[in-house]
Design a protein around this motif. Sequence first.
Motif, PDB file in Angstrom:
ATOM      1  N   ASP A  83       0.868  -1.183   0.000  1.00 15.95           N
ATOM      2  CA  ASP A  83       0.000   0.000   0.000  1.00 15.95           C
ATOM      3  C   ASP A  83       0.902   1.230   0.000  1.00 15.95           C
ATOM      4  OD1 ASP A  83      -2.105   1.699   0.106  1.00 15.95           O
ATOM      5  OD2 ASP A  83      -2.618   1.330   2.198  1.00 15.95           O
ATOM      6  N   ASP A  84       1.599   1.413  -1.094  1.00 22.18           N
ATOM      7  CA  ASP A  84       2.618   2.456  -1.200  1.00 22.18           C
ATOM      8  C   ASP A  84       2.258   3.394  -2.338  1.00 22.18           C
ATOM      9  OD1 ASP A  84       4.911   4.004  -1.682  1.00 22.18           O
ATOM     10  OD2 ASP A  84       6.219   2.420  -0.935  1.00 22.18           O
ATOM     11  N   GLN A  85       2.037   4.663  -2.017  1.00 19.13           N
ATOM     12  CA  GLN A  85       1.640   5.633  -3.042  1.00 19.13           C
ATOM     13  C   GLN A  85       2.702   5.789  -4.119  1.00 19.13           C
ATOM     14  OE1 GLN A  85       1.580  10.107  -2.553  1.00 19.13           O
ATOM     15  NE2 GLN A  85      -0.592   9.643  -2.311  1.00 19.13           N
ATOM     16  N   VAL A  86       3.985   5.684  -3.738  1.00 18.24           N
ATOM     17  CA  VAL A  86       5.060   5.825  -4.720  1.00 18.24           C
ATOM     18  C   VAL A  86       4.974   4.709  -5.747  1.00 18.24           C
ATOM     19  CG1 VAL A  86       7.550   5.791  -5.082  1.00 18.24           C
ATOM     20  CG2 VAL A  86       6.593   7.044  -3.145  1.00 18.24           C
ATOM     21  N   ASP A  87       4.771   3.459  -5.278  1.00 20.98           N
ATOM     22  CA  ASP A  87       4.623   2.338  -6.211  1.00 20.98           C
ATOM     23  C   ASP A  87       3.438   2.563  -7.131  1.00 20.98           C
ATOM     24  OD1 ASP A  87       6.794   1.001  -5.308  1.00 20.98           O
ATOM     25  OD2 ASP A  87       5.699  -0.438  -4.082  1.00 20.98           O
ATOM     26  N   ARG A  88       2.349   3.065  -6.564  1.00 19.21           N
ATOM     27  CA  ARG A  88       1.147   3.278  -7.367  1.00 19.21           C
ATOM     28  C   ARG A  88       1.408   4.309  -8.457  1.00 19.21           C
ATOM     29  NH1 ARG A  88      -2.302   4.206  -3.382  1.00 19.21           N
ATOM     30  NH2 ARG A  88      -2.328   6.471  -3.457  1.00 19.21           N
ATOM     31  N   ILE A  89       2.059   5.390  -8.100  1.00 19.66           N
ATOM     32  CA  ILE A  89       2.340   6.442  -9.080  1.00 19.66           C
ATOM     33  C   ILE A  89       3.299   5.948 -10.153  1.00 19.66           C
ATOM     34  CG2 ILE A  89       3.462   8.687  -9.380  1.00 19.66           C
ATOM     35  CD1 ILE A  89       2.244   9.508  -6.702  1.00 19.66           C
ATOM     36  N   ILE A  90       4.337   5.207  -9.740  1.00 20.36           N
ATOM     37  CA  ILE A  90       5.278   4.671 -10.732  1.00 20.36           C
ATOM     38  C   ILE A  90       4.552   3.760 -11.707  1.00 20.36           C
ATOM     39  CG2 ILE A  90       7.260   3.137 -11.054  1.00 20.36           C
ATOM     40  CD1 ILE A  90       8.378   4.255  -8.420  1.00 20.36           C
ATOM     41  N   GLY A  91       3.684   2.892 -11.188  1.00 22.95           N
ATOM     42  CA  GLY A  91       2.927   1.996 -12.062  1.00 22.95           C
ATOM     43  C   GLY A  91       2.109   2.750 -13.082  1.00 22.95           C
ATOM     44  N   LEU A  92       1.471   3.821 -12.656  1.00 32.21           N
ATOM     45  CA  LEU A  92       0.656   4.618 -13.571  1.00 32.21           C
ATOM     46  C   LEU A  92       1.539   5.381 -14.558  1.00 32.21           C
ATOM     47  CD1 LEU A  92      -1.926   5.993 -10.995  1.00 32.21           C
ATOM     48  CD2 LEU A  92      -2.277   4.172 -12.653  1.00 32.21           C
ATOM     49  N   GLU A  93       2.682   5.850 -14.084  1.00 33.03           N
ATOM     50  CA  GLU A  93       3.578   6.603 -14.966  1.00 33.03           C
ATOM     51  C   GLU A  93       4.102   5.749 -16.117  1.00 33.03           C
ATOM     52  OE1 GLU A  93       6.622   8.176 -12.486  1.00 33.03           O
ATOM     53  OE2 GLU A  93       5.417   9.866 -11.785  1.00 33.03           O
ATOM     54  N   ILE A  94       4.328   4.468 -15.865  1.00 29.31           N
ATOM     55  CA  ILE A  94       4.895   3.632 -16.920  1.00 29.31           C
ATOM     56  C   ILE A  94       3.834   3.021 -17.820  1.00 29.31           C
ATOM     57  CG2 ILE A  94       6.971   3.119 -15.595  1.00 29.31           C
ATOM     58  CD1 ILE A  94       5.806   0.397 -14.933  1.00 29.31           C
ATOM     59  N   GLY A  95       2.546   3.287 -17.522  1.00 29.39           N
ATOM     60  CA  GLY A  95       1.524   2.881 -18.479  1.00 29.39           C
ATOM     61  C   GLY A  95       0.386   2.032 -17.965  1.00 29.39           C
ATOM     62  N   ALA A  96       0.361   1.696 -16.668  1.00 33.25           N
ATOM     63  CA  ALA A  96      -0.787   0.958 -16.137  1.00 33.25           C
ATOM     64  C   ALA A  96      -2.015   1.866 -16.139  1.00 33.25           C
ATOM     65  CB  ALA A  96      -0.501   0.469 -14.721  1.00 33.25           C
ATOM     66  N   SER A 195      -0.923  15.746  -7.704  1.00 32.02           N
ATOM     67  CA  SER A 195      -0.686  16.212  -9.073  1.00 32.02           C
ATOM     68  C   SER A 195       0.637  15.742  -9.649  1.00 32.02           C
ATOM     69  CB  SER A 195      -0.732  17.746  -9.115  1.00 32.02           C
ATOM     70  OG  SER A 195       0.292  18.286  -8.291  1.00 32.02           O
ATOM     71  N   ARG A 196       1.440  15.023  -8.871  1.00 36.29           N
ATOM     72  CA  ARG A 196       2.785  14.668  -9.336  1.00 36.29           C
ATOM     73  C   ARG A 196       2.754  13.875 -10.636  1.00 36.29           C
ATOM     74  NH1 ARG A 196       6.331  10.255  -8.522  1.00 36.29           N
ATOM     75  NH2 ARG A 196       8.510  10.851  -8.823  1.00 36.29           N
ATOM     76  N   ILE A 197       1.813  12.956 -10.762  1.00 38.30           N
ATOM     77  CA  ILE A 197       1.771  12.114 -11.963  1.00 38.30           C
ATOM     78  C   ILE A 197       1.536  12.966 -13.205  1.00 38.30           C
ATOM     79  CG2 ILE A 197      -0.695  11.585 -11.704  1.00 38.30           C
ATOM     80  CD1 ILE A 197      -0.079   8.838 -12.855  1.00 38.30           C
TER      81      ILE A 197
END
Length: 234
Positions: A83-96, A195-197
């Motif tokens: 449950d890590d926001q950083v992991d979630r954002i990285i996943g979305l940034e790379i295309g999930a 808003s980081r993403i």
Amino acid sequence: MKKILVVDDEPSIVTLLTFNLEKEGYKVTSATDGGEGLELALEQSFDFIILDVMLPTMDGMEITQRLRQEKSETPILMLTAKDDQVDRIIGLEIGADDYLTKPFSPREVLARMKAIFRRIEPRKQSKDEAEPEYLSIGQITADLTNYQVTVDDHLIELTPKEFELLVYFMKRKDRVIDRDTLLDRIWNFDFAGQSRIVDVHVSHLREKIERDPKHPKYLVTVRGFGYKFQEPKR
């Protein structure tokens, strides 16, 4: 019948998802290894991929990156025990397209899938109906059929999300668009205040389309409001 690929190394989760998806009328293929999952995703045509982050051989982040590099637009729902926001954002940034933390309800998985299908299917229909084949503003041209972008007649490489974001801006030339709207329209997420993403994707996009990314002429910041795409003044 829509085809779903489930990639998870926990047999109980694969069984649970397969049972509930097939009950809803989907055809399910599964893999418990990252390498096998990537191979299936590249060799076969799927309508949706449910992908665990932590996998043997190759993790879900790397699989997502590889698929997007291969221009795959298949929607991806990532599963994780973190449950890590950083992991979630990285996943979305790379295309999930979406992100779900374990433990989860099969009903929530189905609801997320249907929400993503509702978002992408009108786009597919519009391409077959009235959507123009090209968008051009200044020296930037987006080929909506082949998902290619040229800047000053040079082809540039964009990720699927970067392409989608650019097209969204180009269709709304000279309109100021706030970050929350972009999160909702491009990522279909409600990250109030997160808003980081958006900022990261805008920064990456500027690096590729602007001659001087630190002083952008096309994709400009409207302080206190959001972003605006414009034709540079001569």
